[in-house]
Design an enzyme around this catalytic site. Structure first.
Site, short mmCIF file in Angstrom:
data_model
loop_
_atom_site.label_atom_id
_atom_site.label_comp_id
_atom_site.label_asym_id
_atom_site.label_seq_id
_atom_site.Cartn_x
_atom_site.Cartn_y
_atom_site.Cartn_z
N LYS A 98 8.28 6.69 -4.95
CA LYS A 98 7.79 5.96 -5.08
C LYS A 98 7.45 5.22 -6.40
O LYS A 98 8.12 5.69 -7.21
CB LYS A 98 5.75 6.32 -4.92
N ASP A 132 8.87 4.98 -0.29
CA ASP A 132 7.99 4.32 -0.32
C ASP A 132 6.86 2.99 -0.01
O ASP A 132 7.54 2.70 -1.55
CB ASP A 132 7.04 6.19 -0.18
N GLN A 161 5.18 -0.88 6.82
CA GLN A 161 3.66 -0.65 7.44
C GLN A 161 3.17 -2.00 8.05
O GLN A 161 2.84 -2.85 7.97
CB GLN A 161 2.68 -1.21 5.83
N ARG A 182 12.13 3.32 7.81
CA ARG A 182 10.68 4.46 8.19
C ARG A 182 9.47 2.91 8.54
O ARG A 182 8.99 2.98 8.06
CB ARG A 182 10.21 5.05 7.48
N LYS A 185 2.18 2.86 9.78
CA LYS A 185 1.08 2.84 10.43
C LYS A 185 0.03 1.90 9.05
O LYS A 185 0.22 1.06 8.64
CB LYS A 185 -0.02 2.77 10.82
N GLY A 186 0.00 2.90 7.87
CA GLY A 186 0.17 1.95 6.68
C GLY A 186 -1.23 3.14 6.66
O GLY A 186 -1.93 3.01 7.60
N ALA A 187 -1.43 3.61 5.26
CA ALA A 187 -2.57 3.72 4.53
C ALA A 187 -3.16 3.33 2.88
O ALA A 187 -3.41 4.42 2.55
CB ALA A 187 -2.39 5.36 4.70
N ARG A 287 -4.89 11.07 2.91
CA ARG A 287 -5.06 11.66 4.23
C ARG A 287 -6.42 12.04 4.92
O ARG A 287 -6.92 11.71 5.90
CB ARG A 287 -4.58 13.17 4.08
#
Length: 304
Positions: A98, A132, A161, A182, A185-187, A287
């Protein structure tokens, strides 16, 4: 209720006090399911097991709360040590990181300097580095950094995302430039002004982005645990005759183990995102936000 829980976990993910509290307890509270360990050695051991079952990996040293140049340089040093460990152990893995952990908010110039050092080390080992994607506020700075870095290195890609409205244009532009993406969806918790609020729209956009990038001819990492999305991607790949060397499927460490192995058995390239490190709390909260049903798993482990 589920929406409220998701909002709570995403808020906690950015809470520094909660992060400090979590570090005192180590990888308990069920976090071991999603995080490979606190040390590089733990992470490499986890990758060896994945490789033995036909799965590749990408290692991510978790560090989201860097607030000083000293912490930023420590994180960069850990990224370099991770690359050294991958090379030395000969495991099938690359590196994810990141940009905020490398000082993007503190000093973009410092971040660029450290990224060049990491990419040069990775290049010497013939390893790939994935940037990321973080929240919407960091999206354009991250893409700008990627473009600047690609002026000297081709072993770097980024995450896009599908919950962001802007992502279709980003995929068009980066696909035309041959960038390895990559697609996820995204979080992160985002307002409706920048992100699709409905899951159905996020899912549909992810399928659209996957098809777009596959057709561009650029390498595509399809990162999803959603069987409907995976089936649609496989159907499209078959119809278009896209070589399996031009894409891979990816999932998170500790999630959908049986589905991961099924894709490997079907002959697809497969990679597992393997996070490690002491700064695991923010990742763990995201998560739980993605699937609040995991909270029951955490509660059982806590009482044990």
């Amino acid at each position: 209720m589920e929406k409220a829980m998701k909002s709570l976990f995403l808020t906690l993910a950015k809470n520094r006090a909660a992060n400090r509290w979590a570090k005192r307890y180590g990888l308990r509270l069920g976090a071991r399911r999603f995080v490979a360990g606190e040390s590089i050695e733990h992470a490499i051991d986890a990758v060896r097991k994945l490789n033995a079952s036909g799965r590749m990996a990408t290692l991510d040293y978790l560090g989201e709360f860097t607030s000083s140049e000293e912490e930023v340089r420590e994180t960069a040093d850990m990224c370099l040590k991770t690359l050294d460990a991958i090379h030395r152990s000969k495991v099938q893995a690359n590196l994810s990181l990141k940009l905020t952990s490398l000082g993007l908010d503190l000093s973009p110039d410092l971040c660029f300097e450290l990224m060049r050092r990491i990419l040069a080390r990775a290049q010497s080992y013939r390893l790939f580095v994935r940037i990321d994607m973080e929240d919407h506020a960091h999206c354009q700075p991250a893409i700008d950094m990627l473009k600047k870095l690609r002026g000297g290195y081709d072993n770097v890609g980024i995450v896009i995302q599908s919950y962001l409205y802007r992502s279709e244009e980003d995929v068009k532009e980066l696909g035309a430039q041959g960038v390895n993406l990559r697609l996820v969806k995204g979080a992160y918790k985002e307002p409706a002004s920048v992100a699709y609020p409905r899951k159905e729209d996020v899912d549909d956009n992810l399928i659209r982005l996957i098809k777009m990038h596959l057709k561009s001819g650029s390498y595509t990492a399809i990162a999803s645990h959603d069987e409907r999305i995976l089936s649609e991607a496989k159907r499209f790949i078959e119809e278009e005759g896209i070589p399996r060397s031009r894409f891979e499927f990816q999932m998170l460490y500790g999630i959908c183990e049986e589905l991961q192995l099924k894709l490997v058995e079907e002959g697809y390239r497969f990679r597992v995102y393997v996070p490690f490190g002491v700064d695991w709390f923010g990742y763990f909260m995201r998560r739980l936000a993605e699937r609040p049903a995991n909270v029951w798993f955490v509660l059982k482990n806590t009482f044990k």
